[in-house]
Design an enzyme around this catalytic site. Structure first.
Site, PDB file in Angstrom:
ATOM      1  N   ASP A  33       0.851  -1.187   0.000  1.00  0.00           N
ATOM      2  CA  ASP A  33       0.000   0.000   0.000  1.00  0.00           C
ATOM      3  C   ASP A  33       0.891   1.243   0.000  1.00  0.00           C
ATOM      4  O   ASP A  33       1.873   1.335   0.735  1.00  0.00           O
ATOM      5  CB  ASP A  33      -0.920  -0.006   1.226  1.00  0.00           C
ATOM      6  CG  ASP A  33      -2.073   0.976   1.085  1.00  0.00           C
ATOM      7  OD1 ASP A  33      -3.234   0.542   1.013  1.00  0.00           O
ATOM      8  OD2 ASP A  33      -1.803   2.208   1.047  1.00  0.00           O
ATOM      9  N   ASN A  89     -12.715  -3.194   2.974  1.00  0.00           N
ATOM     10  CA  ASN A  89     -13.635  -2.064   3.035  1.00  0.00           C
ATOM     11  C   ASN A  89     -14.600  -2.178   1.857  1.00  0.00           C
ATOM     12  O   ASN A  89     -14.171  -2.390   0.718  1.00  0.00           O
ATOM     13  CB  ASN A  89     -12.861  -0.746   2.973  1.00  0.00           C
ATOM     14  CG  ASN A  89     -11.968  -0.549   4.174  1.00  0.00           C
ATOM     15  OD1 ASN A  89     -12.294  -0.964   5.283  1.00  0.00           O
ATOM     16  ND2 ASN A  89     -10.819   0.069   3.967  1.00  0.00           N
ATOM     17  N   GLY A  95     -15.908   2.673   3.918  1.00  0.00           N
ATOM     18  CA  GLY A  95     -14.690   3.455   3.713  1.00  0.00           C
ATOM     19  C   GLY A  95     -13.920   3.076   2.469  1.00  0.00           C
ATOM     20  O   GLY A  95     -12.737   3.409   2.339  1.00  0.00           O
ATOM     21  N   GLN A  96     -14.576   2.393   1.521  1.00  0.00           N
ATOM     22  CA  GLN A  96     -13.870   1.993   0.302  1.00  0.00           C
ATOM     23  C   GLN A  96     -13.609   3.212  -0.573  1.00  0.00           C
ATOM     24  O   GLN A  96     -14.515   4.021  -0.813  1.00  0.00           O
ATOM     25  CB  GLN A  96     -14.699   0.953  -0.468  1.00  0.00           C
ATOM     26  CG  GLN A  96     -13.973   0.389  -1.679  1.00  0.00           C
ATOM     27  CD  GLN A  96     -14.728  -0.772  -2.329  1.00  0.00           C
ATOM     28  OE1 GLN A  96     -15.830  -1.127  -1.908  1.00  0.00           O
ATOM     29  NE2 GLN A  96     -14.122  -1.360  -3.345  1.00  0.00           N
ATOM     30  N   HIS A 102     -10.320  -5.415  -2.908  1.00  0.00           N
ATOM     31  CA  HIS A 102      -8.979  -5.664  -2.370  1.00  0.00           C
ATOM     32  C   HIS A 102      -9.049  -6.060  -0.908  1.00  0.00           C
ATOM     33  O   HIS A 102      -9.905  -5.589  -0.169  1.00  0.00           O
ATOM     34  CB  HIS A 102      -8.068  -4.435  -2.544  1.00  0.00           C
ATOM     35  CG  HIS A 102      -8.671  -3.144  -2.076  1.00  0.00           C
ATOM     36  ND1 HIS A 102      -9.610  -2.449  -2.805  1.00  0.00           N
ATOM     37  CD2 HIS A 102      -8.481  -2.430  -0.937  1.00  0.00           C
ATOM     38  CE1 HIS A 102      -9.960  -1.348  -2.152  1.00  0.00           C
ATOM     39  NE2 HIS A 102      -9.299  -1.323  -1.010  1.00  0.00           N
ATOM     40  N   HIS A 104      -6.923  -5.801   2.482  1.00  0.00           N
ATOM     41  CA  HIS A 104      -5.781  -5.191   3.160  1.00  0.00           C
ATOM     42  C   HIS A 104      -5.176  -6.238   4.095  1.00  0.00           C
ATOM     43  O   HIS A 104      -5.898  -6.866   4.882  1.00  0.00           O
ATOM     44  CB  HIS A 104      -6.221  -4.024   4.045  1.00  0.00           C
ATOM     45  CG  HIS A 104      -6.791  -2.846   3.326  1.00  0.00           C
ATOM     46  ND1 HIS A 104      -6.067  -1.690   3.097  1.00  0.00           N
ATOM     47  CD2 HIS A 104      -8.026  -2.613   2.811  1.00  0.00           C
ATOM     48  CE1 HIS A 104      -6.837  -0.803   2.474  1.00  0.00           C
ATOM     49  NE2 HIS A 104      -8.034  -1.327   2.290  1.00  0.00           N
TER      50      HIS A 104
HETATM   51  P1  AMP Z   1      -9.793   1.378   0.437  1.00  0.00           P
HETATM   52  O1  AMP Z   1      -9.943   2.669   1.164  1.00  0.00           O
HETATM   53  O2  AMP Z   1     -10.143   0.164   1.253  1.00  0.00           O
HETATM   54  O3  AMP Z   1     -10.513   1.395  -0.891  1.00  0.00           O
HETATM   55  O4  AMP Z   1      -8.249   1.195   0.165  1.00  0.00           O
HETATM   56  C1  AMP Z   1      -7.584   1.709  -0.941  1.00  0.00           C
HETATM   57  C2  AMP Z   1      -6.130   1.635  -0.608  1.00  0.00           C
HETATM   58  O5  AMP Z   1      -5.393   1.767  -1.815  1.00  0.00           O
HETATM   59  C3  AMP Z   1      -5.637   2.744   0.327  1.00  0.00           C
HETATM   60  O6  AMP Z   1      -5.072   2.138   1.488  1.00  0.00           O
HETATM   61  C4  AMP Z   1      -4.592   3.487  -0.512  1.00  0.00           C
HETATM   62  O7  AMP Z   1      -3.501   3.917   0.249  1.00  0.00           O
HETATM   63  C5  AMP Z   1      -4.203   2.424  -1.522  1.00  0.00           C
HETATM   64  N1  AMP Z   1      -3.684   2.930  -2.778  1.00  0.00           N
HETATM   65  C6  AMP Z   1      -4.232   3.885  -3.562  1.00  0.00           C
HETATM   66  N2  AMP Z   1      -3.493   4.064  -4.657  1.00  0.00           N
HETATM   67  C7  AMP Z   1      -2.455   3.201  -4.579  1.00  0.00           C
HETATM   68  C8  AMP Z   1      -1.334   2.906  -5.398  1.00  0.00           C
HETATM   69  N3  AMP Z   1      -1.118   3.544  -6.554  1.00  0.00           N
HETATM   70  N4  AMP Z   1      -0.458   1.953  -4.986  1.00  0.00           N
HETATM   71  C9  AMP Z   1      -0.646   1.311  -3.832  1.00  0.00           C
HETATM   72  N5  AMP Z   1      -1.697   1.521  -3.006  1.00  0.00           N
HETATM   73  C10 AMP Z   1      -2.578   2.466  -3.371  1.00  0.00           C
END
Ligand code: AMP
Length: 116
Positions: A33, A89, A95-96, A102, A104
């Site tokens: 991340d 999420n 909170g997505q 994905h 985490h």
């Molecule tokens: P969510 O809020 O569950 O949708 O998580 C999205 C996650 O994607 C967040 O933790 C971001 O920090 C991560 N994220 C967004 N863009 C990138 C990227 N280019 N490379 C790696 N992680 C990313």
């Protein structure tokens, strides 16, 4: 954030933008991340662009199992022998922010409960 069929994670799968990829197979990709919330923060995604968990269907059940087992494998590979947390999420209240399903993987410190 709106739902689209393509997202920044699609670009990572296609190698159009860089990411620190730690695992890949024909169905899944795992990468660090970019904004880590714990010493280890890795995302596991399906290559198939399912927008969110609530869109997964019965036909996806083998893929869903594969993602969970991949998360376990990647957590082991990352050395998280003292435990870790998996988070999915889902939707606005979940909170997505990126609408490509994905998981985490969070670990490397003791995590609080409940989350915010
Ligand atoms: P969510 O809020 O569950 O949708 O998580 C999205 C996650 O994607 C967040 O933790 C971001 O920090 C991560 N994220 C967004 N863009 C990138 C990227 N280019 N490379 C790696 N992680 C990313």
């Amino acid at each position: 954030m709106s739902e689209t069929t393509d997202t920044i994670f699609g670009k990572i799968i296609r190698r159009e933008i860089p990411a620190e990829i730690v695992y890949e197979d024909n169905l899944a990709l795992a990468f660090k991340d970019v904004n880590p919330q714990a010493p280890v923060h890795i995302l596991v995604i399906p290559k198939q662009p399912i927008a969110k968990l609530s869109d997964a269907e019965s036909k996806d059940h083998a893929l869903m199992g594969h993602l969970l087992l991949t998360a376990k494998r990647v957590a082991e590979q990352a050395g998280l022998t003292n435990g870790y947390r998996l988070v999915i999420n889902t939707g606005p209240d979940g909170g997505q922010t990126v609408y490509h399903l994905h998981i985490h993987i969070l670990g490397g410190r003791s995590l609080g409960w409940p989350p915010g």
